[in-house]
Every structure is written in structure tokens, then in C-alpha cells.
Scaffold this active site. Structure first.
Site, PDB file in Angstrom:
ATOM      1  N   LYS A   1      74.309  31.240  23.927  1.00 28.57           N
ATOM      2  CA  LYS A   1      75.037  30.988  24.835  1.00 28.57           C
ATOM      3  C   LYS A   1      74.101  30.578  26.222  1.00 28.57           C
ATOM      4  CE  LYS A   1      79.285  31.589  27.211  1.00 28.57           C
ATOM      5  NZ  LYS A   1      80.238  33.029  27.364  1.00 28.57           N
TER       6      LYS A   1
ATOM      7  N   GLY B   1      87.071  35.725  33.071  1.00 27.40           N
ATOM      8  CA  GLY B   1      87.479  36.878  33.189  1.00 27.40           C
ATOM      9  C   GLY B   1      88.974  36.549  34.079  1.00 27.40           C
TER      10      GLY B   1
ATOM     11  N   ALA C   1      86.003  30.396  29.594  1.00 29.35           N
ATOM     12  CA  ALA C   1      86.080  31.492  30.423  1.00 29.35           C
ATOM     13  C   ALA C   1      87.623  31.125  31.028  1.00 29.35           C
ATOM     14  CB  ALA C   1      85.259  31.157  31.884  1.00 29.35           C
ATOM     15  N   GLY C   2      88.473  32.085  31.623  1.00 22.94           N
ATOM     16  CA  GLY C   2      89.556  31.800  32.964  1.00 22.94           C
ATOM     17  C   GLY C   2      90.802  32.228  31.331  1.00 22.94           C
TER      18      GLY C   2
ATOM     19  N   ASN D   1      87.348  35.582  25.586  1.00 21.67           N
ATOM     20  CA  ASN D   1      87.138  37.477  24.955  1.00 21.67           C
ATOM     21  C   ASN D   1      88.441  38.048  26.141  1.00 21.67           C
ATOM     22  OD1 ASN D   1      84.551  38.784  25.570  1.00 21.67           O
ATOM     23  ND2 ASN D   1      86.423  39.957  25.290  1.00 21.67           N
ATOM     24  N   THR D   2      88.249  37.681  27.568  1.00 23.50           N
ATOM     25  CA  THR D   2      89.434  38.933  28.580  1.00 23.50           C
ATOM     26  C   THR D   2      91.078  38.961  28.028  1.00 23.50           C
ATOM     27  OG1 THR D   2      88.074  38.572  30.050  1.00 23.50           O
ATOM     28  CG2 THR D   2      90.085  39.127  30.684  1.00 23.50           C
TER      29      THR D   2
END
EC number: 2.8.1.10
Lengths: 67, 258
Positions: free
Chosen positions: B95, B156, B182-183, B204-205
Site C-alpha cells: 500500500k 481516521g 480513508a475516512g 480501520n478507524t
């Protein structure tokens, strides 16, 4: 004895110590680490032969959690 | 089935391993999510702290590892990080992320394209994390990237699909898989990305920072599956005016009420 810098910290180690011996000394299982000597990545296959020299800059990396 | 390079994935939800309170929760969440591709970072070993064995439980679950180049500020550092990951993990999947600005972690498009070109030539399977820029995505595809990973909003931030209009263009134009990364902060947002035709999402987050990460991982799995099915079924057209769904034959108005 020679002085070697490992992840920024200086250490006195036996002359001609190999990378594999340093990993064993540090209790690091070699499966999941990468080793850089003087800014050059040393392939795993060379760890048991690669002997360290005085003032070598060694960096040991491992995988950590991340996104 | 989603194919990236020569690898097939049944799950279109990819997950990160960061920010979990402990590794048991992380592993249980990954299991609950059904994810078959997980991201990892790399770090200099702190010998005082010892090594956290992150890899063997992941490997024993059969998930594919996707190391990232987080921390790289330019192409040269990212290429070095990819080589490091290859030596460490024996995978050429990477990545590619280059974000020199620590406040917003926005990816540097020029350094990313330069690094992608070199890494593709070296035989890496490159998945670049980038802004939702359709032109850049085409350029990355041209240099041989296996997929593109445009952001929904800053890493995040849980802000969702702030880039939706551009993600749609990327999805329309791309001939490599599009992974929205992301996001994404809620299952509904992951579902939306999949409804739009994204090939996968990386979360993830939103999972790790939930009060109940394992349950949230299940929610994301269902949302991604549902969004994918909705995309395949085909969403109905959106119109400005109302269109009646029941016959307006006026049976009430023609009837005299006594």
C-alpha cells in the site's frame, strides 16, 4: 570488541559478530524483521554470513499495526 | 469475487490493524469483519519494549498482508519502505502512501506517481493511497498499479464520502479495482461506496474506535455485502418530482360520503 550502533544506540559487541547472532542476542525471532546496515537493506539469506564492522549503523524493523 | 493482480477475494471489506486497544480485540474484529486483506505498518524495533507478535496470529487466520509505506515523505523513502516490507514479510504487495503533512495526512500525488512507476517496474503489486483525483488514477493505472485507493475524506476522520462526486468518476473510468480508503466512518458510508460501484472499501478507524469493535466489524461486513448487492441489482433512478407508487384512481373523491 567493536562499537556498533543499533537503532540509534551504541553497543560494544564482539568483533565479526553476524547479523543473525545479534538477532539471537536481542531475542528477536527473525521471521518478521528487516535489517538495514549503513542504509542498505540486507537480505535475510545473508544474515548468518554478514559480519558487522566497527561503527556500523544497524537498523532493525518489524511489522506493527497500522491502517 | 474480487480479483486484484492474481489474487481473489471473497470479501470486499479490507481492514486495518491500527488503533485497537489490544491485539485480541483487533484479531476478533478482523475475524468478525470477514476481511481477507489487512494492512500493516513498519517501525524500528524498540528493544526495551520487545516485539509484539502481530504476524503469526494474522497468518494463521489466512489473511493476506498488505504492508504500507506510512511515514514515507517522498518517493525515495516509499520505495525503500516497499523493499523493506518485501524483506520483512516476503510479499510484493504494497500500500503506497506518501503523506508529508502530518496534520491532514493528504497524499502527495507527484511523489506517489513517481514511486508507483518505479515499484511497478520492480514487480511490486502497488495499491496507491491517493486523493480522489480521476486524472491521477488514470496515470497510476498507466504505470501498472494493481488497484487505486482514493480517499473518502482525511485518514481516521470518520467524515465519510466527502469526495463522492469524484469517486463516481473514478469508478466509471477505472479499469483496475477501486478501493475506497480513508475516512469511512459508518457502515452506511461503506454501503454507499459499494452501491456506487466501488470494488472494495478499506476500513480501520471506524471499527477500531467504536465502543464495540467486534460488533461494528460485523456491521461493516453486512453493509459492504448489502451495498455490493444493491450495485449489482441496480439502483432506481432519482427524480426531482414525485412518481406515484400507488394508483391514484380517485376512488375516495368520487364516492359520496354520507
Amino acid at each position: 570488541m567493536i562499537e556498533i550502533h543499533i537503532n540509534g544506540e551504541s553497543q560494544q559487541l564482539a568483533a565479526n559478530i553476524t547479523l543473525a547472532e545479534i538477532l539471537a542476542l536481542k531475542h528477536i525471532t527473525p521471521q518478521s524483521v528487516a535489517v538495514v546496515v549503513n542504509h542498505t537493506i540486507i537480505p535475510r539469506s545473508q544474515w548468518s554470513q554478514h559480519q558487522c564492522q566497527a561503527d556500523d549503523q544497524l537498523e532493525f524493523f518489524s511489522a506493527v499495526s497500522g491502517g | 469475487m474480487l480479483t486484484i493482480a492474481d489474487h481473489q477475494f471473497e470479501s470486499r471489506l479490507f481492514t486495518g490493524t491500527g488503533k485497537f486497544t489490544n491485539s485480541a480485540t483487533m484479531l476478533a474484529s478482523i475475524e468478525a469483519s470477514g476481511s481477507q486483506l489487512v494492512t500493516l505498518a513498519m517501525k524500528r524495533i524498540d528493544f526495551k519494549m520487545g516485539l509484539d507478535d502481530l504476524l503469526s496470529p494474522l497468518q494463521s487466520r489466512g489473511v493476506k498482508l498488505l504492508p504500507n509505506t506510512a511515514g514515507a515523505r517522498n518517493a525515495k523513502e516509499a520505495i525503500f519502505a516497499a523493499e523493506l516490507a518485501y524483506q520483512m514479510l516476503g510479499t510484493k504487495w504494497i500500500k503506497l502512501e506518501i503523506h508529508p503533512d502530518p496534520k491532514y495526512l493528504l497524499p502527495d500525488p507527484i511523489e506517489t506517481l513517481n514511486a508507483a512507476q518505479v515499484l511497478c517496474e520492480k514487480g511490486f503489486i502497488v495499491l496507491p493511497y491517493i486523493h480522489a483525483d480521476p486524472v491521477l488514477c488514470r496515470r497510476l493505472e498507466e504505470v501498472g498499479c494493481a488497484a487505486v485507493m482514493p480517499l473518502g475524506s482525511p485518514i481516521g476522520s470518520n467524515q465519510g464520502l466527502a469526495t463522492e462526486a469524484f469517486l463516481k468518476i473514478i469508478i466509471e473510468q477505472s479499469s483496475v479495482p477501486v478501493i475506497v480508503d480513508a475516512g469511512i466512518g459508518a457502515p452506511s458510508q461503506a454501503c454507499r461506496a459499494m452501491e456506487m460501484g466501488a470494488d472494495a472499501v478499506l476500513v480501520n478507524t471506524a471499527i477500531a474506535s467504536s465502543a464495540n469493535p467486534i460488533l461494528m466489524a460485523q456491521c461493516f461486513q453486512q453493509a459492504v455485502q448489502s451495498g455490493r448487492k444493491a450495485y449489482k441489482a441496480g439502483l432506481g433512478a432519482v427524480s426531482h418530482n414525485a412518481n406515484n407508487t400507488s394508483p391514484l384512481t380517485g376512488f375516495l373523491t368520487t364516492r359520496k360520503v354520507s
